[in-house]
Design an enzyme around this catalytic site. Sequence first.
Site, PDB file in Angstrom:
ATOM      1  N   SER A  13     -30.141  32.192   8.511  1.00 35.96           N
ATOM      2  CA  SER A  13     -29.427  32.885   9.397  1.00 35.96           C
ATOM      3  C   SER A  13     -29.486  31.981  10.673  1.00 35.96           C
ATOM      4  O   SER A  13     -29.244  32.470  11.907  1.00 35.96           O
ATOM      5  CB  SER A  13     -30.101  34.121   9.751  1.00 35.96           C
ATOM      6  OG  SER A  13     -31.594  34.160   9.967  1.00 35.96           O
ATOM      7  N   GLY A  14     -30.001  31.024  10.544  1.00 34.20           N
ATOM      8  CA  GLY A  14     -30.380  29.980  11.643  1.00 34.20           C
ATOM      9  C   GLY A  14     -29.140  29.442  12.585  1.00 34.20           C
ATOM     10  O   GLY A  14     -28.140  29.376  11.840  1.00 34.20           O
ATOM     11  N   VAL A  85     -41.025  34.047   3.321  1.00 35.86           N
ATOM     12  CA  VAL A  85     -41.392  32.648   2.321  1.00 35.86           C
ATOM     13  C   VAL A  85     -42.937  32.787   1.946  1.00 35.86           C
ATOM     14  O   VAL A  85     -43.349  32.059   1.149  1.00 35.86           O
ATOM     15  CB  VAL A  85     -41.260  31.603   3.276  1.00 35.86           C
ATOM     16  CG1 VAL A  85     -40.047  31.301   3.630  1.00 35.86           C
ATOM     17  CG2 VAL A  85     -42.145  31.635   4.575  1.00 35.86           C
ATOM     18  N   LYS A 147     -36.039  17.856  10.510  1.00 33.93           N
ATOM     19  CA  LYS A 147     -37.040  17.517  11.491  1.00 33.93           C
ATOM     20  C   LYS A 147     -37.837  18.704  12.174  1.00 33.93           C
ATOM     21  O   LYS A 147     -37.050  19.806  12.218  1.00 33.93           O
ATOM     22  CB  LYS A 147     -36.453  16.379  12.533  1.00 33.93           C
ATOM     23  CG  LYS A 147     -35.432  17.059  13.414  1.00 33.93           C
ATOM     24  CD  LYS A 147     -34.914  15.909  14.418  1.00 33.93           C
ATOM     25  CE  LYS A 147     -36.088  16.002  15.495  1.00 33.93           C
ATOM     26  NZ  LYS A 147     -35.745  16.372  16.682  1.00 33.93           N
ATOM     27  N   ASP A 176     -32.596  12.701   9.306  1.00 36.96           N
ATOM     28  CA  ASP A 176     -32.643  12.025  10.625  1.00 36.96           C
ATOM     29  C   ASP A 176     -30.905  12.065  10.891  1.00 36.96           C
ATOM     30  O   ASP A 176     -30.391  11.192  10.567  1.00 36.96           O
ATOM     31  CB  ASP A 176     -33.292  10.632  10.729  1.00 36.96           C
ATOM     32  CG  ASP A 176     -33.053  10.287  12.259  1.00 36.96           C
ATOM     33  OD1 ASP A 176     -32.183  10.379  12.953  1.00 36.96           O
ATOM     34  OD2 ASP A 176     -34.241   9.667  12.717  1.00 36.96           O
ATOM     35  N   HIS A 177     -30.533  12.910  11.517  1.00 29.55           N
ATOM     36  CA  HIS A 177     -28.979  13.142  11.819  1.00 29.55           C
ATOM     37  C   HIS A 177     -28.370  11.978  12.298  1.00 29.55           C
ATOM     38  O   HIS A 177     -27.230  11.442  11.971  1.00 29.55           O
ATOM     39  CB  HIS A 177     -28.763  14.544  12.322  1.00 29.55           C
ATOM     40  CG  HIS A 177     -28.719  14.607  13.807  1.00 29.55           C
ATOM     41  ND1 HIS A 177     -29.916  14.762  14.526  1.00 29.55           N
ATOM     42  CD2 HIS A 177     -27.811  14.304  14.750  1.00 29.55           C
ATOM     43  CE1 HIS A 177     -29.665  14.666  15.838  1.00 29.55           C
ATOM     44  NE2 HIS A 177     -28.273  14.459  15.995  1.00 29.55           N
ATOM     45  N   GLU A 215     -29.060  12.093  27.449  1.00 29.74           N
ATOM     46  CA  GLU A 215     -28.324  13.297  27.500  1.00 29.74           C
ATOM     47  C   GLU A 215     -28.210  13.731  28.799  1.00 29.74           C
ATOM     48  O   GLU A 215     -29.164  13.707  29.681  1.00 29.74           O
ATOM     49  CB  GLU A 215     -29.311  14.141  26.694  1.00 29.74           C
ATOM     50  CG  GLU A 215     -29.501  13.991  25.050  1.00 29.74           C
ATOM     51  CD  GLU A 215     -30.029  14.886  24.423  1.00 29.74           C
ATOM     52  OE1 GLU A 215     -29.471  16.039  23.928  1.00 29.74           O
ATOM     53  OE2 GLU A 215     -31.300  14.750  24.054  1.00 29.74           O
ATOM     54  N   HIS A 239     -35.375   9.072  15.790  1.00 36.11           N
ATOM     55  CA  HIS A 239     -33.980   8.522  15.711  1.00 36.11           C
ATOM     56  C   HIS A 239     -34.202   7.322  16.329  1.00 36.11           C
ATOM     57  O   HIS A 239     -33.703   6.138  15.903  1.00 36.11           O
ATOM     58  CB  HIS A 239     -33.261   9.472  16.851  1.00 36.11           C
ATOM     59  CG  HIS A 239     -33.169  10.938  16.716  1.00 36.11           C
ATOM     60  ND1 HIS A 239     -32.804  11.357  15.072  1.00 36.11           N
ATOM     61  CD2 HIS A 239     -33.343  11.977  17.174  1.00 36.11           C
ATOM     62  CE1 HIS A 239     -32.798  12.598  15.235  1.00 36.11           C
ATOM     63  NE2 HIS A 239     -33.119  13.043  16.482  1.00 36.11           N
TER      64      HIS A 239
END
Length: 486
Positions: A13-14, A85, A147, A176-177, A215, A239
């Site tokens: 649901s995240g 969980v 992560k 690690d996207h 960013e 990253h």
Amino acid sequence: MSSKVIVTIFGASGDLAQRKLYPSLFRLYKSGNLSEHFAVIGTARRPWSKEYFESVVVDSISDLADSPEQAQEFASHFYYQSHDVQDTEHYIELCKLQNKLNEEYQAENNKLFFLSMAPQFFGTIAKHLKSEHIVDGKGFERLIVEKPFGTDLATASKLNEDLLATFDEEQIFRIDHYLGKEMIQNIFAIRFANLLFENIWNRDYIDNVQITFAEKLGVEERGGYYDQSGALRDMVQNHTLQLLSLLAMDKPKSFTKENIRAEKVKVFERLVQPSEDDLKRLFIRGQYKSGKVNGKKYISYRSEPNVNAESTTETFVSGAFFIDTDRFRDVPFFFRTGKRLTAKGTHVNIVFKQMNSIFGEPLKPNILTIYIQPTEGFSLSVNGKEVGELFNLAPISFDYRTDATASGASPDPYEKLIFDVLNNDSTNFSHWDEVKASWELIDKIEQLWSQNQVPLHEYAVGSMGPEAAFDLLAQFGARWQWQPDK
Ligand code: BG6
């Protein structure tokens, strides 16, 4: 590749699931990389019905689907289980659902688990997957872990042990996207498909390397997480160091996951552990204060929701890493990353050394820039002659740049990474040895910072961080090549 699989998502649901996972699975489905023989079990605490879950999935892919029927057909593969969980009973139910769907979709017992929720539950989930026989050794069984992988070496080691009780290292895919980004993967091509570069990719020719992850946004609605994490853990441990390892590694014997991993691990293991003096001299932290950019007001980090009003968490970090290999000994790898900076952009600048000038003026360095995002591409700056009667040097730039993300030409990192997992290709994932070595170094910096002996520099929103990050390079006679604030 086996596209016959039952995917179980913990944290269905995240935000990540809706923004990244469902659209990525859909793209794989649309391109034929996921066959009809797949189903997804979404789990989370909320009591959703299958119909509601399907509608969430349809919403998340609405702008990607060719037709509402196609979206619905895809969503019909999604099943939902409300899941606590910590509750063993729920895993017994999950096992039944898994077996039923395996039969129905003829998924050949292949299972993929995606942990996309609070990391404190990862160990419990892994334990139950084994004790309740969801992981049963039939078919392939792979685990994707989001992560953060721990918050320091101790917690990361504990988490790793917990996962290893159920899965082997070979079955664990730590995301690690950034490693799924097109231009980061392109570093392999630049370096190892061009003799031109590979021959000069060393300390004889490279003066320094500069990595910027900037960013423009602040911490947005993630203040609670971020205030416990800070920029060093959030962006550098993973990253930045992963990217550095690709830039600094030696040439692998062949382009296989085993050989690439071996060379990457070597870089991590040869990261120079700084002395206490160097820790103080080489690593800078900062936090954004309130301010205005183009007439628009921004609040300070400490005023952000869910952030401690006296927080000393860094929203900016800059530093210099060194690698003790023959290739790169004594070459600084500078990095900086921060929130609320001038512009969004991930760039690498490779600054080459210059020769003696015969032109009566010093030569500008040649610089290879790798644009990772939002623009993708390269540029190489060289010295040429200015047009005209006189002989003056002028910079010339060879450019290849695209706005591939905007045009949709580059796949989303999650799509590529899930595709890799289905192919059992762990090249673009973080190996435990890498994670371990990176935490060893990051812990040292964190420990020093926690004693508050090192200044926490304030910086203006819309800037490129505190002055100290510029002074850092000046110590080495260098300067940041990318200056979007100028
Ligand atoms: C995440 C960090 O790993 O990367 C975020 O937790 C950061 O704080 C994000 O904003 C940046 O990723 P991208 O792909 O938007 O550059």
